[in-house]
Design an enzyme around this catalytic site. Sequence first.
Site, mmCIF file in Angstrom:
data_model
loop_
_atom_site.group_PDB
_atom_site.id
_atom_site.type_symbol
_atom_site.label_atom_id
_atom_site.label_comp_id
_atom_site.label_asym_id
_atom_site.label_seq_id
_atom_site.Cartn_x
_atom_site.Cartn_y
_atom_site.Cartn_z
ATOM 1 N N SER A 155 0.852 -1.253 0.000
ATOM 2 C CA SER A 155 0.010 -0.072 -0.095
ATOM 3 C C SER A 155 0.912 1.287 0.139
ATOM 4 O O SER A 155 1.755 1.203 -0.882
ATOM 5 C CB SER A 155 -1.009 -0.053 1.157
ATOM 6 O OG SER A 155 -1.882 0.960 1.074
ATOM 7 N N ASP A 324 -8.416 -5.638 -5.567
ATOM 8 C CA ASP A 324 -8.051 -4.458 -4.908
ATOM 9 C C ASP A 324 -8.841 -3.177 -5.751
ATOM 10 O O ASP A 324 -8.283 -3.384 -6.844
ATOM 11 C CB ASP A 324 -6.683 -4.240 -4.759
ATOM 12 C CG ASP A 324 -6.124 -3.156 -4.060
ATOM 13 O OD1 ASP A 324 -6.987 -2.272 -3.763
ATOM 14 O OD2 ASP A 324 -4.985 -3.035 -3.653
ATOM 15 N N HIS A 357 -8.281 -4.776 -0.924
ATOM 16 C CA HIS A 357 -6.723 -4.161 -0.567
ATOM 17 C C HIS A 357 -6.138 -4.606 0.656
ATOM 18 O O HIS A 357 -5.093 -5.046 0.535
ATOM 19 C CB HIS A 357 -7.084 -2.746 -0.437
ATOM 20 C CG HIS A 357 -5.917 -1.960 -0.189
ATOM 21 N ND1 HIS A 357 -4.607 -2.093 -1.104
ATOM 22 C CD2 HIS A 357 -5.201 -1.246 0.925
ATOM 23 C CE1 HIS A 357 -3.617 -1.194 -0.756
ATOM 24 N NE2 HIS A 357 -4.177 -0.875 0.487
#
Length: 591
Positions: A155, A324, A357
């Site tokens: 991320s 995601d 995610h």
Amino acid sequence: MDKPPLITETKTLKLELPPEGLKLEHGGVLPEVEIAYETCGRLSEARDNVVFICHALTGDAHVAGMYAGEDKPTGWWSNMVRPGGGIDTDRYFVVCANILGGCKGTTGPASTNPATGRPYGSAFPEITVGDIVDVHKRFLEQLGFQRIYAVLGGSFGGMQAAEFGVRFPGFSEKCVLVATGPSLTTQALAFDIVGREAILNDPNWRGGDYYDGERPNAGLAQARKLAHITYLSNEMMKEKFGRRLRALPKDSLEQLTSAFKEQFEVESYLAHQGRKFTARFDANSYIRITEAMDYYDLAAGFKTLTDSVARSTSRTLIVALSGDWLFLPRQSEALARAFHAAKKEVSYFCIPAEAGHDAFLTHIDQLVGVLGDFLTMKPVPPDAPLPEEKLKDYAKLIDMMPRDIRSVLDLACSDGSLLARIAARHPGVSCTGIDINCGVLSRVMRAGHDAILADIDEGLKIVPNNTFDCAVLSESLQVMKHPDKVLDELLRVAPVGLVSFPNFGLWKVRLGLLFRGRMPKTKRLPHTWYNTPNIHLCTVRDFFDLCREKNIETESVAYLATHAFSKLLIAIGLKNFGASRVLVKIRRKPV
């Protein structure tokens, strides 16, 4: 037998700064900087096993293990960073530090301003991802590490890891980018903007100087709830909550009213996440860090993203998550395409992850193997036993490869047997394998080759034109759904191709059809008609016809056979009748 959990502790280090302090990219200055960090594993005598993990947006240095007195691991990636894990603490010395601007021990807005003796608050300067990475580089060097084995992050941590590679080429031997991108999408930006507005509009915000009174927890909780929506996929939301309602307590009117405000299960979940977040995070830190993330662009200051990543010298692994929608797989594809265009060593995996995610933290079964294999990858000589016929075919294919090539792509590389032999014959050649099987491909990567997880039938969109000097498709053409398009792609990504396939024109096949009236089964075509992967069988003539139609030049052909009668047929010119398999060197004809 499970190994005992790691016991960790948070340490602090004061950066050694010049007299003028730390100058930041947007013009601010910090007179002093403290870093909160944790380590686990054992540092090797050669000090060459350091893995630095960059944490995500609201993470901290507690990446793994548990503190003394706790009864279970509380590190945010304890399922990954552990003895025998994907990031194996029996093998690596793992370091994780809280980022600049955070609120978990590293200097941030809640830290004491030496000039006033009060928290910085609104006086804390703007920071960038470059500032964050610069501070961590200084921190690692102050610990005595002039070079590390790997830097990795997921991320926002992946953005930091990417910046490490570009800003400080040569500092890290390997780089891992998980569920990230070169910049945020417009939609992700929009979520952050609305989240910050929720904080700024909280009556307790007071311009960021709220430390002597009530904190803007309502706004911070709203920002967290909004962000949490982006961390889960629609499928995961539906599975966990659906449209289910909470059971309403009826003990009192007050309880009933409170329950009504959080009637949906998903509503209750988000409210819980918001409350939990305000107990551990600071609103000023959230503002500063999200701004740094929002303004970040890996390509900034360069003409293209390719020019940017061309500075990196780290061998790089990029991992996307299929479900995601915060950092879309196409963003990871753009990164991988840029690395390929810059002729860098890069591997790319898009792992099935319906959870969204946060799957890189919560659903890591495949990710453990991929990260572990990448970190431990090293060239391995071919040792898997193969039939003599297969070995001869591979040797012939390698002999037909162009001279003085620097890179080879093996499409449908399977277990990497051919790649291993190419690498053994041509030690200086960069070998990359593509396959659709994640587990098999990960082991190919472990053996020292770059890897691309992809369905060849869907195209090679992450590979730019002429990325490789030669591309190979060994005995897999017949299993492709669109063999003609696969050949187009093969000669798009490389100027020269080598293609081998079983010949359906073999005399045994013809006789079987003629006298038995059934689909043939041979050594090269061992499957029955209803469970065969060979869906597009062809003869030598069929293949040549396709090449003429596609304007493909057949530069040389090897007609291969094992049976003595087949070899005789080939010798007297009946090649389509005698060859059980065919190896063709092809290239695109000039237009």
